[in-house]
Scaffold this active site. Structure first.
Site, PDB file in Angstrom:
ATOM      1  N   ASN A 207       1.152  -1.237  -0.012  1.00 21.16           N
ATOM      2  CA  ASN A 207       0.518   0.157   0.325  1.00 21.16           C
ATOM      3  C   ASN A 207       0.722   1.334   0.433  1.00 21.16           C
ATOM      4  O   ASN A 207       2.041   1.170   0.182  1.00 21.16           O
ATOM      5  CB  ASN A 207      -0.937  -0.118   1.326  1.00 21.16           C
ATOM      6  CG  ASN A 207      -1.898  -0.719   1.019  1.00 21.16           C
ATOM      7  OD1 ASN A 207      -2.854  -1.024  -0.185  1.00 21.16           O
ATOM      8  ND2 ASN A 207      -2.624  -0.969   2.168  1.00 21.16           N
ATOM      9  N   LYS A 286      11.164 -17.325  -8.434  1.00 15.66           N
ATOM     10  CA  LYS A 286      10.380 -16.393  -8.701  1.00 15.66           C
ATOM     11  C   LYS A 286       9.120 -16.728 -10.093  1.00 15.66           C
ATOM     12  O   LYS A 286       9.945 -17.094 -11.031  1.00 15.66           O
ATOM     13  CB  LYS A 286      11.535 -15.032  -9.495  1.00 15.66           C
ATOM     14  CG  LYS A 286      10.620 -14.145  -9.900  1.00 15.66           C
ATOM     15  CD  LYS A 286      12.212 -13.440 -10.358  1.00 15.66           C
ATOM     16  CE  LYS A 286      11.825 -12.271 -11.238  1.00 15.66           C
ATOM     17  NZ  LYS A 286      12.988 -11.040 -12.964  1.00 15.66           N
ATOM     18  N   PRO A 301      -5.986 -10.646   8.215  1.00 17.72           N
ATOM     19  CA  PRO A 301      -7.093 -10.281   9.300  1.00 17.72           C
ATOM     20  C   PRO A 301      -6.985  -8.785   9.510  1.00 17.72           C
ATOM     21  O   PRO A 301      -6.236  -8.016   8.972  1.00 17.72           O
ATOM     22  CB  PRO A 301      -6.329 -11.074  10.970  1.00 17.72           C
ATOM     23  CG  PRO A 301      -5.101 -10.944   9.496  1.00 17.72           C
ATOM     24  CD  PRO A 301      -5.367 -11.164   8.152  1.00 17.72           C
ATOM     25  N   ILE A 303      -6.514  -6.066  12.145  1.00 14.98           N
ATOM     26  CA  ILE A 303      -5.749  -5.867  12.389  1.00 14.98           C
ATOM     27  C   ILE A 303      -6.471  -5.208  13.846  1.00 14.98           C
ATOM     28  O   ILE A 303      -6.714  -6.105  15.212  1.00 14.98           O
ATOM     29  CB  ILE A 303      -4.106  -5.352  13.454  1.00 14.98           C
ATOM     30  CG1 ILE A 303      -3.438  -5.970  11.450  1.00 14.98           C
ATOM     31  CG2 ILE A 303      -3.407  -5.244  14.043  1.00 14.98           C
ATOM     32  CD1 ILE A 303      -2.294  -5.594  10.642  1.00 14.98           C
ATOM     33  N   PHE A 319      -6.976   5.013  11.776  1.00 15.47           N
ATOM     34  CA  PHE A 319      -7.382   5.671  10.762  1.00 15.47           C
ATOM     35  C   PHE A 319      -7.736   5.645   9.674  1.00 15.47           C
ATOM     36  O   PHE A 319      -7.769   4.151   9.251  1.00 15.47           O
ATOM     37  CB  PHE A 319      -5.520   6.646  10.391  1.00 15.47           C
ATOM     38  CG  PHE A 319      -4.689   7.189  10.877  1.00 15.47           C
ATOM     39  CD1 PHE A 319      -4.219   6.485  12.112  1.00 15.47           C
ATOM     40  CD2 PHE A 319      -4.213   8.149  10.627  1.00 15.47           C
ATOM     41  CE1 PHE A 319      -3.671   7.204  13.256  1.00 15.47           C
ATOM     42  CE2 PHE A 319      -3.799   9.336  10.976  1.00 15.47           C
ATOM     43  CZ  PHE A 319      -3.613   8.672  12.527  1.00 15.47           C
ATOM     44  N   LYS A 333     -16.528   2.313  10.083  1.00 18.19           N
ATOM     45  CA  LYS A 333     -14.970   2.131  10.629  1.00 18.19           C
ATOM     46  C   LYS A 333     -14.610   1.603  12.213  1.00 18.19           C
ATOM     47  O   LYS A 333     -14.483   1.174  12.704  1.00 18.19           O
ATOM     48  CB  LYS A 333     -13.988   2.265  10.365  1.00 18.19           C
ATOM     49  CG  LYS A 333     -13.454   2.097   8.505  1.00 18.19           C
ATOM     50  CD  LYS A 333     -12.469   2.344   7.636  1.00 18.19           C
ATOM     51  CE  LYS A 333     -12.425   2.412   6.545  1.00 18.19           C
ATOM     52  NZ  LYS A 333     -11.923   2.657   5.739  1.00 18.19           N
ATOM     53  N   LYS A 337     -14.402  -2.120  13.647  1.00 20.55           N
ATOM     54  CA  LYS A 337     -13.978  -2.638  13.926  1.00 20.55           C
ATOM     55  C   LYS A 337     -13.409  -2.364  15.787  1.00 20.55           C
ATOM     56  O   LYS A 337     -12.354  -2.763  16.252  1.00 20.55           O
ATOM     57  CB  LYS A 337     -12.143  -1.782  13.106  1.00 20.55           C
ATOM     58  CG  LYS A 337     -12.261  -1.633  11.888  1.00 20.55           C
ATOM     59  CD  LYS A 337     -11.139  -0.890  11.169  1.00 20.55           C
ATOM     60  CE  LYS A 337     -11.214  -1.063   9.485  1.00 20.55           C
ATOM     61  NZ  LYS A 337     -10.019  -2.241   9.499  1.00 20.55           N
TER      62      LYS A 337
HETATM   63  O1  C5P Z   1     -10.790  -0.937   6.973  1.00 21.30           O
HETATM   64  P1  C5P Z   1      -9.332   0.298   6.733  1.00 21.30           P
HETATM   65  O2  C5P Z   1      -8.119  -0.505   5.780  1.00 21.30           O
HETATM   66  O3  C5P Z   1     -10.004   1.312   5.805  1.00 21.30           O
HETATM   67  O4  C5P Z   1      -9.250   1.067   8.560  1.00 21.30           O
HETATM   68  C1  C5P Z   1      -8.134   1.365   8.081  1.00 21.30           C
HETATM   69  C2  C5P Z   1      -7.739   1.158   9.392  1.00 21.30           C
HETATM   70  O5  C5P Z   1      -7.855  -0.390  10.099  1.00 21.30           O
HETATM   71  C3  C5P Z   1      -6.117   1.659   9.398  1.00 21.30           C
HETATM   72  O6  C5P Z   1      -6.446   2.223  11.383  1.00 21.30           O
HETATM   73  C4  C5P Z   1      -5.481  -0.347   9.655  1.00 21.30           C
HETATM   74  O7  C5P Z   1      -4.248   0.778  10.276  1.00 21.30           O
HETATM   75  C5  C5P Z   1      -6.363  -0.787  10.198  1.00 21.30           C
HETATM   76  N1  C5P Z   1      -6.076  -1.813   9.434  1.00 21.30           N
HETATM   77  C6  C5P Z   1      -5.780  -2.786  10.329  1.00 21.30           C
HETATM   78  N2  C5P Z   1      -5.542  -4.405   9.667  1.00 21.30           N
HETATM   79  C7  C5P Z   1      -6.268  -4.025   8.768  1.00 21.30           C
HETATM   80  C8  C5P Z   1      -6.233  -2.799   7.657  1.00 21.30           C
HETATM   81  C9  C5P Z   1      -6.775  -1.943   8.254  1.00 21.30           C
HETATM   82  O8  C5P Z   1      -5.631  -3.419  11.926  1.00 21.30           O
HETATM   83  N3  C5P Z   1      -5.876  -5.535   7.826  1.00 21.30           N
END
Ligand code: C5P
Length: 395
Positions: A207, A286, A301, A303, A319, A333, A337
């Site tokens: 990313n 490769k 997953p 996090i 974020f 979100k 979350k």
């Molecule tokens: O779902 P999205 O990626 O837009 O959410 C962003 C937030 O979720 C950020 O705080 C990012 O660090 C966290 N995140 C995470 N695990 C993931 C995807 C995003 O902790 N697999």
């Protein structure tokens, strides 16, 4: 131990007024330790400050009030706040450039404490482009400038250059001292940077993320007295001194590191740009090019969600990088979350976010509070964000 203000007095006629500032800081409970530059010592004497503060005064980089101890490191570590009063154009230039030409500037280089500058000089010197650029640099790094006042300065000219009032300078130190203790005793876990999901030994999915926001959050949290675990994907940044750095590559590794680190944490901040998907299988060799190909991905997953499941009572701040429908995206979100708050970045703007050094955020709290964190350097945005979060957590 009392809170220590390390006071750098530099060579302006206003040097004598630093005595009143020192006394007033002591009345407010601070221990004041003064450093005089060589030119300051032309206006005021070390003996005067020693008598006022009851502490040794340093003038030379090799001064060693405690035999065998390096004073520039001891004082840098002991300082709750650094104050330059009065600050000459030269002191401002030296501090902005990161050079160290005397005891105070050496201490400033070694210290993580917030810095307050109280300039005093001729109005033309104050408004000069180099001086203003130097002050802007210092502000970007979090320094607070207590603006000089308009009036007649020592040389007889009129304009902005008179040292600010004792009250204004002391108020700025009190505020910085309060802020630099706001997270004392707290453990904060911060994720930063991108993750990399291998496709084969040389290719990966990732990313866009420089990691700057997460690293500045770590630096700001340290300055506020927290202990910080910084769980970082691959970035080209140096971790702030004092942070416990855990380097990871993939989302799975980041998840494992976070779940371990949050066991005794008081706050988790997810500033990492975690890759949403990874390859179903990583090719051991490769992959050879042979026309179009299909890559099967599975979802990583989340996090933050897993952290919330593991410790439902832990406040978590995420974020959100959105380009459209910011508020809806942010609020969804929070619910999905289990967040305490989410910081929304408008990534469609080129002047902020991603690789930029500046940012502007909207902080949405789960209870509906919305706070705009105004555009500034990422460090200043991090300080403002943490201050609001700490206040909302009643820390
Ligand atoms: O779902 P999205 O990626 O837009 O959410 C962003 C937030 O979720 C950020 O705080 C990012 O660090 C966290 N995140 C995470 N695990 C993931 C995807 C995003 O902790 N697999």
């Amino acid at each position: 131990m009392k809170s220590v203000v390390v006071l750098g007095v530099t060579g302006s006629v206003a040097a004598y007024r630093a005595c009143d500032v020192a006394r007033e800081l002591m009345r407010n409970g601070f221990e004041v330790r003064a450093c005089l530059s060589r030119s300051a010592a032309e206006f005021v004497t070390p003996a005067l400050f020693e008598a006022l503060t009851g502490k040794p005064v340093l003038t030379d980089v090799f001064d060693e009030p405690v035999k065998g101890r390096m004073a520039h490191i001891d004082w840098a570590r002991d300082a709750r706040v650094l104050l330059v009063c009065p600050a000459t154009a030269n002191a401002i230039a030296v501090l902005a450039s990161g050079a160290s030409e005397d005891m105070f500037t050496t201490i400033a280089q070694a210290s993580r404490a917030p810095m307050i500058m109280a300039p005093a000089m001729n109005p033309d010197m104050y408004s000069s482009i180099p001086n203003q650029e130097n002050l802007a640099k210092l502000r970007d790094r979090g320094a607070v400038v207590v603006e000089p006042l308009e009036g007649e300065v020592a040389c007889g000219e009129q304009g902005q250059g008179k040292l600010a009032s004792v009250g204004a300078i002391v108020a700025a130190v009190l505020e910085a001292g309060y802020r630099s203790n706001l997270m004392a005793g707290r453990r904060i876990v911060i994720t930063a940077g991108p993750t990399r999901e291998l496709i084969d030994p040389v290719r990966f999915i990732s990313n866009r993320s420089s990691g700057k926001m997460g690293y500045e959050l770590a630096r700001a949290a340290l300055q506020m007295g927290a202990s910080v675990a910084l769980i970082s994907g691959p970035v080209a940044l140096t971790a702030p001194a004092g942070a416990e750095l855990v380097r990871v590559t993939s989302a799975q590794e980041m998840k494992d590191a976070v779940l371990t680190a949050i066991q005794n944490a008081d706050l988790l901040i997810g500033a990492a740009a975690v890759a949403d998907y990874r390859a179903v299988a990583v090719a051991p060799e490769k992959i050879k090019k042979s026309g179009d190909m299909q890559l099967r991905l599975i979802e990583n997953p989340d996090i933050l969600s897993e952290s919330h499941r593991a410790r439902p009572e832990l406040p978590i701040v995420g974020f959100a990088a959105e380009t459209t429908d910011h508020e809806r995206g942010a609020k969804d979100k929070i619910d999905k979350k289990g967040l305490f708050a989410i910081a929304m970045n408008d990534v469609s703007r080129r002047d902020i976010g991603f690789d930029a050094n500046e940012n502007e955020l909207v902080l949405y709290f789960a209870d509906g509070e919305v706070t705009l964190i105004q555009k500034s350097s990422k460090f200043n945005v991090a300080v403002a964000m943490l201050e609001r979060i700490a206040t909302r957590l009643s820390w």
